[in-house]
Design an enzyme around this catalytic site. Structure first.
Site, PDB file in Angstrom:
ATOM      1  N   ASP A 105       0.862  -1.177   0.000  1.00 15.51           N
ATOM      2  CA  ASP A 105       0.000   0.000   0.000  1.00 15.51           C
ATOM      3  C   ASP A 105       0.901   1.230   0.000  1.00 15.51           C
ATOM      4  O   ASP A 105       2.107   1.145   0.249  1.00 15.51           O
ATOM      5  CB  ASP A 105      -0.891  -0.041   1.250  1.00 15.51           C
ATOM      6  CG  ASP A 105      -1.946   1.043   1.237  1.00 15.51           C
ATOM      7  OD1 ASP A 105      -2.325   1.491   0.139  1.00 15.51           O
ATOM      8  OD2 ASP A 105      -2.370   1.454   2.323  1.00 15.51           O
ATOM      9  N   ASP A 148      -2.142  -1.111   6.029  1.00 15.23           N
ATOM     10  CA  ASP A 148      -2.484  -0.636   7.371  1.00 15.23           C
ATOM     11  C   ASP A 148      -3.956  -0.288   7.554  1.00 15.23           C
ATOM     12  O   ASP A 148      -4.371   0.077   8.643  1.00 15.23           O
ATOM     13  CB  ASP A 148      -1.639   0.598   7.723  1.00 15.23           C
ATOM     14  CG  ASP A 148      -1.942   1.788   6.830  1.00 15.23           C
ATOM     15  OD1 ASP A 148      -2.599   1.590   5.770  1.00 15.23           O
ATOM     16  OD2 ASP A 148      -1.528   2.914   7.171  1.00 15.23           O
TER      17      ASP A 148
END
Length: 717
Positions: free
Chosen positions: A435, A614
């Site tokens: 990410d 996350d």
């Protein structure tokens, strides 16, 4: 809906070898609802995953049915008792064995034989075997009574048979006495246990350091006075006072004061961080410069340090795939050794006189061979030697000792390994999907531009206050006067919406990126605001790239790992960051289910794939990847779905993980090689009668110590 999993760690007492572990694991798996059970020999830690809450009593009954015990004491307390008991056994063993060795030497080499030596041998040897070695005998009895075997069975049989020959000699049987040898076998075995305990404690040093960080008392502000309260009695929302130079005792938020905080012992970050009112602090960190008043937010097992220690213990309780290979070998090893010992003793009993001339010649080169004119005596000698040399202790310790060192070291460096299998898999990684926000970037974005009215800004900030997304915090800080919002709904990978005064507001991805093309080219993240699906405005957010991201990506490329960015952000912002970091492949505007599909795509090409994320939208991909790596500042769902948690920092910690995996697996392979090689060479030598049982015991001890010391070589990431 996925069924909830319950996890529990506990201490198993009385374990001595891998066969004991296998027995306990089997008993734990028989508990109704237990899906997974694992026991770590090196730490005596048990770990189960179940479909329901398993009580301590159920665990205790299952483990006791296997012949072992369970303790609710702290790990460090049990280790202290174990160390103390092993030290006591060591002193007692050599208190009796030392004089026995002197008497035996005088009896063998003096012209005047010591009267009643057989009685002295039986008495002193019995004291060592049955008193100093009682825990070994007890372990052997438990194993045999439950119809399985362990290394203590081999030592106990060897020592007992040796001692029994002294009794037979007293009874005038035509057999040489090996009573002193039996005492020495047990004394050296007890010595090995003591040294092994000491070195095991060193191997678990990093975990012990974390345990030491747990405070016992907290200085609480009560009215105008300060009182000390035991850590277990502290309540949430109490105010703790921490002075410069003191350890922060518990998790909380600073409500008064500012200071440099050293979190290196917990996060691995060496540079102290300035923290002030409103900032969170972690129990176990050190207050360096100023007095602080801290509102306590977490107590007991909910504290950051407690969770961290629990996760490390869980990782140490699980196994890596290579350990299954060693377990299969050791499961049949002890019975096989007993059979080989009996066969070799039988062979020598019937062929001793034929081979005696050869033994006489060989003794010139191997003086420790005991020559006797009695075939029974030499058969007993060979039987004992083969039993003792083959103890599989080194095999049992080869993998768990390396895992203890690796997981403890990783924890100290800011990496929490939830699943030990990740240690083996990390070295095999070919693709890392990452990410962007909070991983490659700092995850501390700021609103640098917007076109919203003051009233609309309050509505937007009030809605975003309910979001867990990393960008939400930046937006929610734009006001301190929050409004009452209804029907809050967060849409993974899209944004968040809520109702205010009957109107529905959506804050998230733009409908059309082209409207904001100039801002996106500059690397800005655009958050669009819509009222009842009508565009009202935007917020431009910047999230600085982490300083360590560029170097980390270059190192991972050097290690032969492909880096792919997978983000829900727009193409322009994603490509801007990717170009700066040298990432060649980018997937942007990706939804949560699409992230998982991308993971599957690369796995379909026979790659081991890691995913780093996350957010809530990363959870499916984290779970589906071969290794899920969560950023510690992320959401609980992301952390729960991951195999590894990065406490602080970004992708540079993944480099540490890969290198740690390579070093650890290399050490495990070395440990297993030397353990197998030792037995492969030593057992045939013992069966040929060329190995003294005492030398066999010493060699066995050094084999176990060598495996443990080799594991300590895992030092620097």
């Amino acid at each position: 809906m996925e069924n909830k999993e319950y996890k529990r760690s506990f201490i198993v007492t009385g374990l001595t070898c891998i066969n004991c572990v296998r027995r306990v694991e089997k008993a734990l798996k028989s508990i109704e609802g237990v899906k997974f059970a694992s026991v770590n020999l090196a730490t005596s830690t048990g770990f189960i995953i179940s479909e329901r809450e398993i009580t301590f009593k159920e665990i205790e009954e299952a483990v006791k049915s296997a012949g072992y015990g369970v303790s609710e004491e702290k790990l460090e307390d049990i280790e202290k008792k174990r160390y103390s008991q092993n030290k006591k056994n060591l002193i007692i063993a050599w208190f009796f064995t030392g004089p026995l060795i002197i008497l035996m030497s005088l009896h063998m080499f003096s012209h005047h034989k010591i009267p009643y030596f057989s009685f002295l041998e039986a008495f002193l040897g019995g004291a060592v075997i049955f008193y100093a070695g009682k825990s070994t005998l007890r372990s052997a009895y438990i194993a045999l009574s439950h119809k399985h075997s362990n290394m203590d069975v081999l030592v106990s049989i060897g020592a007992f048979v040796s001692w029994l020959t002294s009794i037979l000699e007293i009874l005038r049987f035509p057999i040489m006495s090996f009573g002193a040898l039996g005492a020495m076998i047990m004394a050296f075995h007890v010595t090995g246990r003591f040294i092994e305990t000491y070195i095991r404690d060193r191997a678990a040093k990093e975990l012990k350091d974390l345990l030491k960080l747990q405070a016992k008392e907290v200085r609480i502000l009560e009215g105008e006075s300060e009182i000390y309260v035991p850590i277990k009695a502290v309540k949430k929302d109490s105010i703790a006072v921490v002075k410069p130079g003191e350890k922060i005792p518990i998790d909380g938020i600073i409500i008064e004061g500012k200071s440099l905080i050293d979190e290196s012992t917990i996060t691995g970050e060496p540079i102290p961080v300035l923290k002030k009112k409103g900032d969170e602090v972690i129990g176990g960190a050190f207050n360096l410069s100023g007095p602080l008043k801290i509102k306590i937010t977490q107590v007991g097992e909910d504290t950051y340090l407690s969770k961290m220690i629990k996760l490390i213990l869980e990782a140490q309780g699980t196994k890596v795939p290579i350990q299954a290979f060693a377990d299969k070998i050791t499961n049949i090893f002890v019975p096989l050794v007993i059979i080989l010992s009996i066969l070799s003793a039988t062979f020598w009993y019937f062929n001793f006189y034929k081979l005696y001339p050869y033994l006489e010649k060989i003794k010139n080169f191997l003086p420790w061979i005991i020559l006797t004119h009695n075939s029974l005596s030499f058969s007993v000698f060979v039987f004992i030697s083969t039993l003792i040399i083959a103890c599989p202790c080194a095999l049992g310790l080869a993998t768990p000792m390396a895992l203890i060192k690796a997981t403890g070291l990783a924890g100290k460096k800011g990496l929490l390994i939830k699943n030990a299998e990740a240690i083996q898999t990390s070295k095999e990684l070919k693709v890392i999907l990452t990410d962007k926000t909070g991983t490659l970037t700092e995850g501390n974005p700021k609103v640098v531009e917007h076109n919203l009215s003051e009233e609309l800004l309050k509505i937007v900030a009030s809605i975003e206050k309910n979001s867990h997304h990393p960008l939400a915090n930046a937006i929610s800080k734009l006001t301190e006067n929050y409004l009452e919002i209804e029907k809050i709904e967060e849409i993974a990978g899209e944004g968040i919406k809520g109702v205010y005064k009957g109107k529905e507001y959506f804050i998230g991805k733009p409908k059309d990126d082209k409207i904001y093309e100039s801002l996106l080219k500059d690397g800005k993240i655009i958050i669009e605001v819509r009222e009842n699906n009508k565009i009202l405005g935007y917020l431009a957010i910047e999230d600085p790239i982490r300083e360590d991201s560029y170097k980390a990506i270059q190192k991972l490329k050097f290690l032969g790992i492909k880096i792919v960015m997978v983000t829900g952000d727009n193409y322009e912002t994603a490509n801007f960051v990717a170009k700066k970091l040298g990432i060649e492949e980018v997937f942007a505007r990706i939804k949560p289910d699409e992230k998982l599909n991308i993971v599957r795509k690369y796995q379909g090409l026979e790659n081991k794939v890691a995913f780093i994320g996350d957010g809530i939208n990363d959870a499916p991909a984290l779970k589906g990847a071969d290794i899920g790596i969560a950023i510690g500042s992320g959401t609980d769902l992301a952390i729960e779905s991951a195999d590894i948690i990065i406490i602080k920092g970004g992708i540079s910690k993944v480099v540490d993980m890969v290198i740690l995996s390579q070093k650890t697996f290399s050490i495990i392979k070395q440990n297993l090689f030397w353990a197998f090689f030792y037995n492969l060479i030593a057992i045939p030598i013992a069966m040929m009668g060329f190995l003294n049982p005492l030398i066999a015991e010493i060699a066995m001890i050094f084999s176990s110590i060598n495996v443990t010391l080799n594991s300590l070589r895992i030092k620097v990431l």
